[in-house]
Design a protein around this motif. Structure first.
Motif, PDB file in Angstrom:
ATOM      1  N   LYS A 114       0.829  -1.197   0.000  1.00  9.20           N
ATOM      2  CA  LYS A 114       0.000   0.000   0.000  1.00  9.20           C
ATOM      3  C   LYS A 114       0.862   1.245   0.000  1.00  9.20           C
ATOM      4  O   LYS A 114       1.958   1.261   0.578  1.00  9.20           O
ATOM      5  CB  LYS A 114      -0.913   0.011   1.223  1.00  9.20           C
ATOM      6  CG  LYS A 114      -1.908  -1.132   1.252  1.00  9.20           C
ATOM      7  CD  LYS A 114      -2.748  -1.113   2.509  1.00  9.20           C
ATOM      8  CE  LYS A 114      -3.732  -2.280   2.516  1.00  9.20           C
ATOM      9  NZ  LYS A 114      -4.532  -2.309   3.757  1.00  9.20           N
ATOM     10  N   THR A 115       0.356   2.275  -0.649  1.00 11.87           N
ATOM     11  CA  THR A 115       1.072   3.545  -0.692  1.00 11.87           C
ATOM     12  C   THR A 115       0.931   4.255   0.652  1.00 11.87           C
ATOM     13  O   THR A 115       0.067   3.922   1.482  1.00 11.87           O
ATOM     14  CB  THR A 115       0.530   4.441  -1.807  1.00 11.87           C
ATOM     15  OG1 THR A 115      -0.840   4.774  -1.501  1.00 11.87           O
ATOM     16  CG2 THR A 115       0.598   3.726  -3.155  1.00 11.87           C
ATOM     17  N   ALA A 116       1.794   5.252   0.853  1.00 12.45           N
ATOM     18  CA  ALA A 116       1.734   6.027   2.093  1.00 12.45           C
ATOM     19  C   ALA A 116       0.394   6.739   2.232  1.00 12.45           C
ATOM     20  O   ALA A 116      -0.153   6.860   3.335  1.00 12.45           O
ATOM     21  CB  ALA A 116       2.880   7.039   2.118  1.00 12.45           C
TER      22      ALA A 116
ATOM     23  N   GLU B 280      -6.368   5.025   5.647  1.00 13.56           N
ATOM     24  CA  GLU B 280      -6.895   3.953   6.493  1.00 13.56           C
ATOM     25  C   GLU B 280      -6.719   4.276   7.968  1.00 13.56           C
ATOM     26  O   GLU B 280      -7.596   3.996   8.797  1.00 13.56           O
ATOM     27  CB  GLU B 280      -6.205   2.638   6.149  1.00 13.56           C
ATOM     28  CG  GLU B 280      -6.602   2.077   4.788  1.00 13.56           C
ATOM     29  CD  GLU B 280      -5.890   0.771   4.482  1.00 13.56           C
ATOM     30  OE1 GLU B 280      -5.079   0.333   5.325  1.00 13.56           O
ATOM     31  OE2 GLU B 280      -6.152   0.185   3.405  1.00 13.56           O
ATOM     32  N   ALA B 281      -5.580   4.859   8.309  1.00  8.11           N
ATOM     33  CA  ALA B 281      -5.339   5.230   9.708  1.00  8.11           C
ATOM     34  C   ALA B 281      -6.326   6.294  10.165  1.00  8.11           C
ATOM     35  O   ALA B 281      -6.849   6.248  11.291  1.00  8.11           O
ATOM     36  CB  ALA B 281      -3.906   5.727   9.869  1.00  8.11           C
TER      37      ALA B 281
END
Length: 326
Positions: free
Chosen positions: A142-144, A150-151
């Motif tokens: 996953k990309t940053a 998501e976070a």
């Protein structure tokens, strides 16, 4: 939601009591009509053109009925009037050519019957390159930005849950029936506890706030003291619950549309369902009456000839449309 659920139950009762028996009656009449046409083709002397037209109509009706009924005589009638041996051979040759063109393995389906009898095997067959691409997509890191999103969503969900949990605990503390000695009050608080638990289980912030207001645990002054951050959490919880309710309503409407046999856009409102089901029942009754009249008229040679002539025009029109389309 309450209106839709009540309308759904009333509609279900009408479907079970009135519509399903009528639809079954309609299906049986269509099967009787098919048998009648098949008998006519076997017992009455018709010209070649009329005989071919009648046979095509019988095959079509049998094919449609086989999707709705498992009556074995449908297959027998269809086999007598369906594509002849030459057309079947041409179809088999076409499938074999497609298999050769796409280099399909006859054992791809894994059942020994050949891939031509299992179209699903064609779509599921993958090259090593395709499999590698799928595995790469599944394992791609996953990309940053995705991780940050998501976070953020997880943090929002946690904050919303804390807000709901805080209201829930205050409500439980205020109305817990185990702390009530009076039997009447205990019964009332037990009912309230059921509503509180249901609202909390469904993440229904609106209902929890309504219960809080109903019990006098939140007045207008207390609402004004809520900070922007707190209200933002409430608004987010309400948006998510609204999306859930919309999904439930859409599922209810789709189920109703399927039960009534009408398109989804025809489901306008809960109050219109009674009218819709009545119209569907009435239309089915009219179809049944029309089928009975048709079966009586088909016993008359003059009407049969007109019926076959009309059928021939319909078939010719459909063939013309197919030719234009392809």
């Amino acid at each position: 939601m309450s209106d839709w659920e009540a309308a759904m139950e009333a509609t279900r009762q009408r479907v079970l009591k009135d519509l399903l028996p009528l639809r079954d009656q309609h299906l049986q009449l269509r099967i009787q009509l098919l048998v009648q046409l098949d008998t006519i083709s076997l017992t009455q002397k018709l010209g070649k053109a009329d005989s071919e037209t009648l046979s095509q109509m019988i095959a079509r009706l049998a094919e449609n009925l086989m999707t709705e009924s498992s009556d074995p005589q449908l297959q027998e009638i269809h086999d007598r009037h369906g594509p002849d041996a030459e057309e079947q051979a041409m179809f088999a040759e076409m499938k074999a050519s497609m298999e050769d063109f796409f280099n399909l393995n006859p054992e791809a389906a894994g059942d020994g019957k050949g891939s031509s009898e299992n179209p699903k095997a064609w779509t599921e067959e993958e090259t090593p390159q395709t499999q590698s691409q799928r595995e790469s997509q599944r394992t791609r890191p996953k990309t940053a930005r995705q991780k940050a999103q998501e976070a953020h969503q997880a943090e929002q969900a946690g904050q919303i849950h804390q807000s709901l949990q805080g209201i829930y605990r205050r409500l439980v503390s205020a109305v817990h029936p185990d702390r009530e000695a009076d039997p009447v009050m205990r019964a009332q608080k037990t009912a309230l506890m059921q509503r509180i638990n249901q609202a909390y289980g469904e993440n229904d912030l609106l209902q929890l706030l309504a219960l809080q207001h109903e019990l006098g645990l939140m007045d207008a002054q207390a609402v004004h003291k809520l900070g922007d951050a707190h209200l933002k959490k409430y608004n987010q919880a309400l948006k998510e619950h609204l999306a859930t309710l919309k999904g439930k309503m859409q599922a209810l409407q789709q189920h109703l549309a399927g039960s009534l046999g009408i398109p989804l856009f025809a489901i306008h409102s809960p109050h219109g369902l009674s009218r819709d089901i009545q119209e569907t029942i009435q239309a089915t009754r009219q179809d049944i009456s029309g089928l009975r009249q048709e079966m009586k008229r088909l016993s008359q040679p003059a009407y049969l000839k007109r019926w076959i002539k009309t059928a021939r025009r319909e078939l010719a029109s459909e063939d013309y449309i197919d030719d234009e389309f392809y």
